[in-house]
Scaffold this motif. Structure first.
Motif, PDB file in Angstrom:
ATOM      1  N   ASP A 191      -0.079  13.592   6.206  1.00  0.00           N
ATOM      2  CA  ASP A 191      -0.627  12.566   5.312  1.00  0.00           C
ATOM      3  C   ASP A 191       0.413  11.502   4.988  1.00  0.00           C
ATOM      4  OD1 ASP A 191      -3.307  13.576   4.945  1.00  0.00           O
ATOM      5  OD2 ASP A 191      -2.421  15.222   3.822  1.00  0.00           O
ATOM      6  N   LEU A 192       1.658  11.911   4.847  1.00  0.00           N
ATOM      7  CA  LEU A 192       2.719  10.930   4.626  1.00  0.00           C
ATOM      8  C   LEU A 192       2.822   9.991   5.818  1.00  0.00           C
ATOM      9  CD1 LEU A 192       5.138   9.814   3.037  1.00  0.00           C
ATOM     10  CD2 LEU A 192       6.556  11.581   4.144  1.00  0.00           C
ATOM     11  N   ASN A 193       2.818  10.557   7.013  1.00  0.00           N
ATOM     12  CA  ASN A 193       2.908   9.716   8.215  1.00  0.00           C
ATOM     13  C   ASN A 193       1.719   8.778   8.336  1.00  0.00           C
ATOM     14  OD1 ASN A 193       5.284  10.943   8.877  1.00  0.00           O
ATOM     15  ND2 ASN A 193       4.500  12.057  10.647  1.00  0.00           N
ATOM     16  N   ARG A 194       0.552   9.278   7.950  1.00  0.00           N
ATOM     17  CA  ARG A 194      -0.646   8.432   8.006  1.00  0.00           C
ATOM     18  C   ARG A 194      -0.490   7.228   7.075  1.00  0.00           C
ATOM     19  NH1 ARG A 194      -3.994  12.321   7.194  1.00  0.00           N
ATOM     20  NH2 ARG A 194      -4.027  12.873   9.389  1.00  0.00           N
ATOM     21  N   VAL A 196       2.360   5.917   6.070  1.00  0.00           N
ATOM     22  CA  VAL A 196       3.386   5.049   6.664  1.00  0.00           C
ATOM     23  C   VAL A 196       2.759   4.168   7.747  1.00  0.00           C
ATOM     24  CG1 VAL A 196       5.514   4.984   8.020  1.00  0.00           C
ATOM     25  CG2 VAL A 196       5.285   6.637   6.155  1.00  0.00           C
ATOM     26  N   GLU A 197       1.929   4.767   8.592  1.00  0.00           N
ATOM     27  CA  GLU A 197       1.264   4.002   9.647  1.00  0.00           C
ATOM     28  C   GLU A 197       0.401   2.890   9.060  1.00  0.00           C
ATOM     29  OE1 GLU A 197      -0.945   6.821  11.871  1.00  0.00           O
ATOM     30  OE2 GLU A 197       0.799   7.639  12.925  1.00  0.00           O
ATOM     31  N   TRP A 198      -0.374   3.210   8.037  1.00  0.00           N
ATOM     32  CA  TRP A 198      -1.236   2.192   7.427  1.00  0.00           C
ATOM     33  C   TRP A 198      -0.412   1.080   6.800  1.00  0.00           C
ATOM     34  CZ3 TRP A 198      -4.672   6.437   4.776  1.00  0.00           C
ATOM     35  CH2 TRP A 198      -5.543   6.972   5.732  1.00  0.00           C
ATOM     36  N   TRP A 199       0.708   1.441   6.188  1.00  0.00           N
ATOM     37  CA  TRP A 199       1.573   0.405   5.585  1.00  0.00           C
ATOM     38  C   TRP A 199       2.098  -0.518   6.684  1.00  0.00           C
ATOM     39  CZ3 TRP A 199       6.538  -1.455   5.859  1.00  0.00           C
ATOM     40  CH2 TRP A 199       6.963  -2.235   4.781  1.00  0.00           C
ATOM     41  N   ILE A 200       2.550   0.073   7.779  1.00  0.00           N
ATOM     42  CA  ILE A 200       3.018  -0.743   8.907  1.00  0.00           C
ATOM     43  C   ILE A 200       1.865  -1.591   9.437  1.00  0.00           C
ATOM     44  CG2 ILE A 200       3.847  -0.644  11.298  1.00  0.00           C
ATOM     45  CD1 ILE A 200       5.436   1.893  10.448  1.00  0.00           C
ATOM     46  N   GLY A 201       0.680  -1.001   9.511  1.00  0.00           N
ATOM     47  CA  GLY A 201      -0.487  -1.731   9.981  1.00  0.00           C
ATOM     48  C   GLY A 201      -0.809  -2.939   9.119  1.00  0.00           C
ATOM     49  N   THR A 202      -0.787  -2.766   7.806  1.00  0.00           N
ATOM     50  CA  THR A 202      -1.103  -3.887   6.917  1.00  0.00           C
ATOM     51  C   THR A 202      -0.059  -5.000   7.017  1.00  0.00           C
ATOM     52  OG1 THR A 202       0.037  -2.865   5.023  1.00  0.00           O
ATOM     53  CG2 THR A 202      -2.334  -2.428   5.267  1.00  0.00           C
ATOM     54  N   ASN A 203       1.162  -4.643   7.431  1.00  0.00           N
ATOM     55  CA  ASN A 203       2.218  -5.645   7.548  1.00  0.00           C
ATOM     56  C   ASN A 203       2.301  -6.267   8.940  1.00  0.00           C
ATOM     57  OD1 ASN A 203       4.195  -5.767   4.999  1.00  0.00           O
ATOM     58  ND2 ASN A 203       3.388  -3.688   5.171  1.00  0.00           N
ATOM     59  N   LYS A 212       4.086   8.107  19.222  1.00  0.00           N
ATOM     60  CA  LYS A 212       3.679   9.478  18.926  1.00  0.00           C
ATOM     61  C   LYS A 212       4.416   9.979  17.689  1.00  0.00           C
ATOM     62  CE  LYS A 212       2.665  10.952  23.677  1.00  0.00           C
ATOM     63  NZ  LYS A 212       3.022  11.911  24.750  1.00  0.00           N
ATOM     64  N   VAL A 213       3.658  10.492  16.740  1.00  0.00           N
ATOM     65  CA  VAL A 213       4.190  11.037  15.478  1.00  0.00           C
ATOM     66  C   VAL A 213       5.313  10.181  14.889  1.00  0.00           C
ATOM     67  CG1 VAL A 213       3.476  13.415  15.912  1.00  0.00           C
ATOM     68  CG2 VAL A 213       5.712  12.676  16.739  1.00  0.00           C
ATOM     69  N   SER A 247      11.112  13.079  -2.706  1.00  0.00           N
ATOM     70  CA  SER A 247      11.303  11.867  -1.905  1.00  0.00           C
ATOM     71  C   SER A 247      10.016  11.487  -1.176  1.00  0.00           C
ATOM     72  CB  SER A 247      12.424  12.073  -0.872  1.00  0.00           C
ATOM     73  OG  SER A 247      13.683  12.151  -1.502  1.00  0.00           O
ATOM     74  N   SER A 248       9.294  12.491  -0.690  1.00  0.00           N
ATOM     75  CA  SER A 248       8.029  12.207  -0.016  1.00  0.00           C
ATOM     76  C   SER A 248       7.037  11.596  -0.990  1.00  0.00           C
ATOM     77  CB  SER A 248       7.454  13.471   0.620  1.00  0.00           C
ATOM     78  OG  SER A 248       6.969  14.374  -0.353  1.00  0.00           O
ATOM     79  N   GLY A 249       7.022  12.110  -2.224  1.00  0.00           N
ATOM     80  CA  GLY A 249       6.130  11.546  -3.233  1.00  0.00           C
ATOM     81  C   GLY A 249       6.508  10.121  -3.596  1.00  0.00           C
TER      82      GLY A 249
END
Length: 294
Positions: A191-194, A196-203, A212-213, A247-249
């Protein structure tokens, strides 16, 4: 170590000489114009064949690609694990050679090829004896770009991320290291990686792949976020695991709020606050505690 030119010539020439092979194509990172080439890149190759059975029944032919250090037959392993497979349609060989090169070679029938050839945007035709390969556009990693989430997908990710942290907390308190690590690396990290991906996507207007991962997280995140992400990994020390969990939170909170703002979603702050309070409470509990909250 054989060069790329030598390997490609070998792969194509062997197919040319074998009448059972009717077409050859490649996919994977070597076809991706946005991926920097390096010595560890596999050759992801597909041979379109008349029948798979002659190849499977006598696998001596794979030794013609070089001296093998180790190889794997993933479809065979899958069948042994109880998964349903159809060897008559396709079969795979993963070969690591003593010179360091690796070929991931799949054989498939023409019928199987027609069902799957156009589904991978990172596909390059290499040989077509019968003109059986459909026309395809130039390779692009667009099929691997981060996909914009719906609000329900976003909220589900947030909910699962925070909910599953209590499993890590109680496992640490119980001194159940395997379960705590499993929940962190196989559940919460997903879920953390997901996020991160969405944040990168929005930017990036959702026009990039993160690999991969999260292979490309390091170059796609600002240094501050990358450093926090690195801190989400820990060893077997429970204090370090607690620090990684917080840190993950912290990172999820920052990125989750940014994504919510950019996509007009609502970040579930109450879940965040409630679980963070719970984690702090469990972290402070003595090993012989009789209650969690007074």
């Amino acid at each position: 170590m054989r060069s790329e030119q030598e390997m490609m010539a070998l792969i194509i020439n062997r197919a040319k000489k074998d009448e059972r092979v009717r077409a050859v194509y490649m996919n994977g990172s070597r076809t991706n114009p946005n991926v920097r080439k390096d010595i560890f890149q596999d050759y992801d190759i597909v041979y379109v064949v008349k029948e798979t059975e002659p190849f499977i029944n006598n696998d001596e032919w794979i030794h013609g690609f070089g001296e093998i250090l180790m190889f794997q037959e993933p479809d065979k392993n899958s069948r042994e694990s109880g998964m349903e497979t159809n060897f008559a349609e396709s079969y795979g060989y993963l070969m690591l050679f003593k010179d360091g090169n690796r070929i991931d070679l799949h054989i498939e029938t023409n019928e199987h090829m027609r069902k799957h050839y156009l589904s991978d945007t990172l596909t390059v035709p290499l040989l077509d004896k019968d003109n059986c390969l459909p026309s395809i556009s130039a390779p692009t990693d667009s099929g691997y770009h981060v996909k914009k989430p719906t609000e329900s997908m976003y909220l589900s990710c947030c909910n699962n991320f925070w909910w599953c942290q209590q499993n890590i907390a109680k496992s640490i308190w119980r001194d159940e290291l395997p379960y705590a690590k499993f929940m962190m690396e196989c559940v919460v990290r997903q879920d953390l990686n997901r996020m991160v991906e969405w944040w990168i996507g929005t930017n990036t207007n959702f026009e990039v792949s993160t690999g991969k991962v999260g292979n490309y997280f390091r170059k796609q995140l600002p240094a501050s976020h990358w450093n926090t992400y690195k801190a989400t990994y820990s060893d077997d020390n429970y204090e370090n695991m607690w620090a990684a969990l917080f840190s993950s939170g912290e990172l999820f909170r920052q990125l989750g709020k940014d994504v919510a703002r950019d996509l007009s979603f609502t970040y579930p702050s109450q879940d965040d606050e409630n679980m963070t309070e719970y984690l702090n409470q469990v972290r402070a509990l003595p090993s012989d505690a009789k209650v969690i909250f007074e």
